[in-house]
Scaffold this motif. Sequence first.
Motif, PDB file in Angstrom:
ATOM      1  N   UNK A  12       0.832  -1.217   0.000  1.00 41.21           N
ATOM      2  CA  UNK A  12       0.000   0.000   0.000  1.00 41.21           C
ATOM      3  C   UNK A  12       0.861   1.259   0.000  1.00 41.21           C
ATOM      4  N   UNK A  13       2.022   1.193   0.654  1.00 48.42           N
ATOM      5  CA  UNK A  13       2.917   2.360   0.670  1.00 48.42           C
ATOM      6  C   UNK A  13       3.523   2.598  -0.714  1.00 48.42           C
ATOM      7  N   UNK A  14       3.738   1.522  -1.451  1.00 49.58           N
ATOM      8  CA  UNK A  14       4.212   1.674  -2.830  1.00 49.58           C
ATOM      9  C   UNK A  14       3.163   2.414  -3.651  1.00 49.58           C
ATOM     10  N   UNK A  26      -8.235  11.080 -12.249  1.00 51.48           N
ATOM     11  CA  UNK A  26      -8.564   9.752 -12.781  1.00 51.48           C
ATOM     12  C   UNK A  26      -7.304   8.880 -12.854  1.00 51.48           C
ATOM     13  N   UNK A  27      -6.130   9.502 -13.049  1.00 55.87           N
ATOM     14  CA  UNK A  27      -4.884   8.749 -13.011  1.00 55.87           C
ATOM     15  C   UNK A  27      -4.592   8.248 -11.611  1.00 55.87           C
ATOM     16  N   UNK A  28      -4.864   9.083 -10.605  1.00 53.44           N
ATOM     17  CA  UNK A  28      -4.667   8.672  -9.213  1.00 53.44           C
ATOM     18  C   UNK A  28      -5.622   7.536  -8.855  1.00 53.44           C
ATOM     19  N   UNK A  33      -6.143   1.496  -7.808  1.00 54.50           N
ATOM     20  CA  UNK A  33      -6.675   0.179  -8.162  1.00 54.50           C
ATOM     21  C   UNK A  33      -5.576  -0.826  -8.471  1.00 54.50           C
ATOM     22  N   UNK A  34      -4.310  -0.386  -8.417  1.00 55.16           N
ATOM     23  CA  UNK A  34      -3.185  -1.257  -8.770  1.00 55.16           C
ATOM     24  C   UNK A  34      -3.170  -2.506  -7.893  1.00 55.16           C
ATOM     25  N   UNK A  35      -3.036  -3.655  -8.540  1.00 52.43           N
ATOM     26  CA  UNK A  35      -2.968  -4.935  -7.823  1.00 52.43           C
ATOM     27  C   UNK A  35      -2.159  -5.925  -8.655  1.00 52.43           C
ATOM     28  N   UNK A 274      -7.082   7.968 -18.415  1.00 51.35           N
ATOM     29  CA  UNK A 274      -6.677   7.482 -17.088  1.00 51.35           C
ATOM     30  C   UNK A 274      -5.559   6.451 -17.217  1.00 51.35           C
ATOM     31  N   UNK A 275      -5.680   5.560 -18.220  1.00 51.06           N
ATOM     32  CA  UNK A 275      -4.653   4.535 -18.424  1.00 51.06           C
ATOM     33  C   UNK A 275      -3.324   5.162 -18.861  1.00 51.06           C
ATOM     34  N   UNK A 276      -3.390   6.153 -19.749  1.00 53.72           N
ATOM     35  CA  UNK A 276      -2.160   6.829 -20.196  1.00 53.72           C
ATOM     36  C   UNK A 276      -1.491   7.536 -19.020  1.00 53.72           C
TER      37      UNK A 276
END
Length: 783
Positions: A12-14, A26-28, A33-35, A274-276
Motif C-alpha cells: 500500500x505504501x508503494x 482519474x490517473x490517481x 486500483x493497482x494490484x 486514465x490509463x495513459x
Amino acid sequence: MHSKVLKTLEFDKIKEQLLTYASSSIGKERALQLAPSTDLTEVIKWHDETDEGANVLRLKGNVPLGGIFDIRGPAKRAQIGGVLSPHELMEVASTIRAGRILSRFFQDVAEDEHEIPLILEYMETLNPHQELQETIGFAIGEHGEVLDSASDKLRTLRNQLRTNESRVREKLESMIRSSNAQKMLSDALVTIRNDRFVIPVKQEYRSVYGGIIHDQSSSGQTLFIEPQVIVELNNVLQETRIKEHVEVERILIELSAAVGEHTHELLQNVKILAQIDFIFAKARYSKAIRGSKPKINDEGRVRLFKAKHPLIPADVVVANDIFLGDTFSTIVITGPNTGGKTVTLKTIGLCTLMGQSGLQIPALDGSEIAVFKDVFADIGDEQSIEQSLSTFSSHMVNIVEILKHVDHESLALFDELGAGTDPQEGAALAISILDEVHKRGARVIATTHYPELKAYGYDRDGVVNASVEFDVESLSPTYKLLIGVPGRSNAFEISKRLGLNDSVIQNARSHIGEDTNKVEKMIASLESSRRQAEIDQEEAETYLKNAEKLQRELEEEFQHYQDDKDAMMEKAARKAADLVEKARAEAEDIISELRKMRFENANIKEHELINARKRLDEAAPVIKKAKSKPKQPLKQELKPGDEVKVISFNQKGHLIEKVSSNEWQVQIGIMKMKVAETDLQYTQTQKQKEPKPMATIKGRDYHVSLELDLRGERFESAISRVEKYIDDALLASYPRVSIIHGKGTGALRQGVQEYLKNHRSVKRARFGEAGEGGTGVTIVEFK
C-alpha cells in the motif's frame, strides 16, 4: 493475492508513492486500483507499457498530461437530460482538448521512429470530438464563465445590461455629488442590495429621497434606499437580467444535450486518458527509484541484481543480489537479530508484487522475477490482544493458513520461523515446516536465529543457507546478504572488542560443544574465502578493463599510423607528379628548340625528333602508389608456446592455442586476442621447462593442476580451455577435478555444464557443495 499479504509487505505504501506521480484525479484513481496479476501475458504487457512510457520520458523529458478532468459524472448526468454548469462544460472541453494534444504528441514521437505500439493502440481508440470541443469553447470561457459570444441574443442583452447599469450609476452618482448629499448620506457611494442599485441614507433624511428601502445598517442609523427617480431604471435593468439568465439557461441546456449525445465516447476517452496517465505515473516512479524492466517467467525463478528495498531512503539502503528457484528453491537466512534479515524478506516480496503489478523494480538491468499464483508472508509481531494470542500463537495462525494453500506456484516468506517458544521445540518445528513447504515445491525464504538450522541446507537438496554480514570491527551489521554462508554467532568477538577478559572468553568457549566450534570455524573460513574471492574478482575485472583499454588504444594508434602513412604516400605522389610535370615541360621546350633548329637546318629529320621525344618520355619517372607487401607464407610450423610477431600491430607475443584452421590465440602482454595465421611471423621457440622431480602424476611434459579457473574468460575461449584441460586430466589419470567458472550471469556456467554432459569420458558433473564453492564451481568425475 491476499490483501493481508499486501499490507504485511507494505505494498500500500508503494501505491501511495505512485499516486504522487499521477497528473489527474482519474490517473490517481487508476493507481489506487493497482494490484498484482497472476497472468503471465498480462504482466508482460503491463511491463511493456511501462517501458514505453519510460522511453518516452527519457527521449522527450515530459508528457503533456495537463487539463484532464474526471467528467464521468457530468457526462452521465447530461445523458439523462441534466443541465451541466458552465464549469462542468469547461472541464468536458478541456478533457477533449487534452486528448487531442496527447494524440498529436505521440504521433510526433512515432514519426521520430521511436517504437511505442501499445500507447499508440490506446490513442487510436480515442475519439477527438473536435466539433464538440469547439462548440463548448465558443460559448464557455477557460474559467467556466458563459461568454458573450455564446449567442447573438446574449451579446445584445449583455450590451443592454451594461448600458442600463451605466445610466443608473450616472444618475445615482450625480445625486451623491450634490451639495446636500454629504449631510444626508452616511457615505458617498453607490452600492447594491437585492440586485438593485441603492445609496446609504441617514435615518432622519429618509423622506428626502423617497423610493424603496431595501436594507438598513445594524445600528439602524443608515437606510439603503432605492430613490424613486431610479426605480424605473432598476426595473428595466432587472428585466434585462432575467432575460439574460433565461438565455444562459437555454445555452447550457443546448450544450448539455450535445454532451449527452456523446456520453459513451467521452466515458471511453476518460478510461483511455486514465490509463495513459497511469502508465506515465509508473514510468516517473520507476525513474525516481532507478528501477529497471525485469525479465518475466512463470517457472518460479527469481534473480535480482543489486536489489534495494524501495521504501528505504536511497542514501542508507543496501543493495543485495538475491537468487532463488534455479539451483535451489529454499533459502534459510540465519544469524542474530537487527542484521537485516527481515529487510531481505520484504525486498524480494515487494519486488515480486511490484513486478506482477507492472511496476519496474529497484534492481539492475538483467534482473528476473517470477509470476506466482500466491505470495504468502508471515512477517513481524502480529500479537492480538483481543484474541488473547501470544506472539508464537499469532505466527502459528498465519502459518496454518499458509499451509492450507501453499503449492509449487507459491512464494512463501517466513520471518523468525519457530520463534516465541522453547528454542529446542521451536527449531524442530521450524525444520518440520520448512520440510513441508519445500516438499510441495514452493519457493521459500525463511529467517531464523536458531543455530540448529545452520546445517539445514547441507543435507537437503535444493536448500541453501545464507546470512547477513556483520562487521566485528565496527560492531554493526553491513546488511549485505551472503548466500551459501550460514550466519555465525559473533558474541565472543564482540565481547572481546568491548574489553571482556580473555580468560572469561576462553572459559565460555569451553562450554560450547566441539561440533558447534567446528561449524563456527567453517563459517569463518567461508566468509574469509568469500572476501578473498570478491577481491580477486575485482582485480580480474580491473585487469580485463585495462586490457580492453590497451586493445582500443593499440587499434586507435594503428589506425592513426595507417592514416598518416596514406597521407604521406599521397603527398609524395603529388610531389613526384609535380617533378614529372616540370621535367615534361622542359622536354617540350627542348623539342620546340629542336624543331626550330630543323627549320633552320634541313638535315634534321622529323622521325629523329619523334624518337628523341619518346626517349624523353621513357626517361620520365613513373610514380606508383605504394602497395602493402604480400604476406610471406610461414616457413616454420607454429605450435603453442612459440614466440611470434603480430605483423599488423608490430608487437611480439607468444602462442597460446590454435582456435581454428587459420586462427591462433596470442598473448601480447596482458592482452589475449585472436589473430589470423597469415598475420603472424615466427621468431623463436619457447624453451620447454625441465620436468620437475616431484611425486605427482604428469599427463604430459608439464604438471596438470587439479582445478581450472575460468573466471574472467570469454565464452568461446573458456570452452576451448575446458576441452584441452579435460584431455590433460584424463592423461594424468585424475579421478576428479574442479572447474571454477563463478556465478555471474550463469552463461559460462551453463555452457560448461552442457559441454561436460556430452563428453564421453565424464561420469558425473555436479555443482560444488557449500565448502567447495557452491554453484560457482563444477566438480567433474571421470569414468
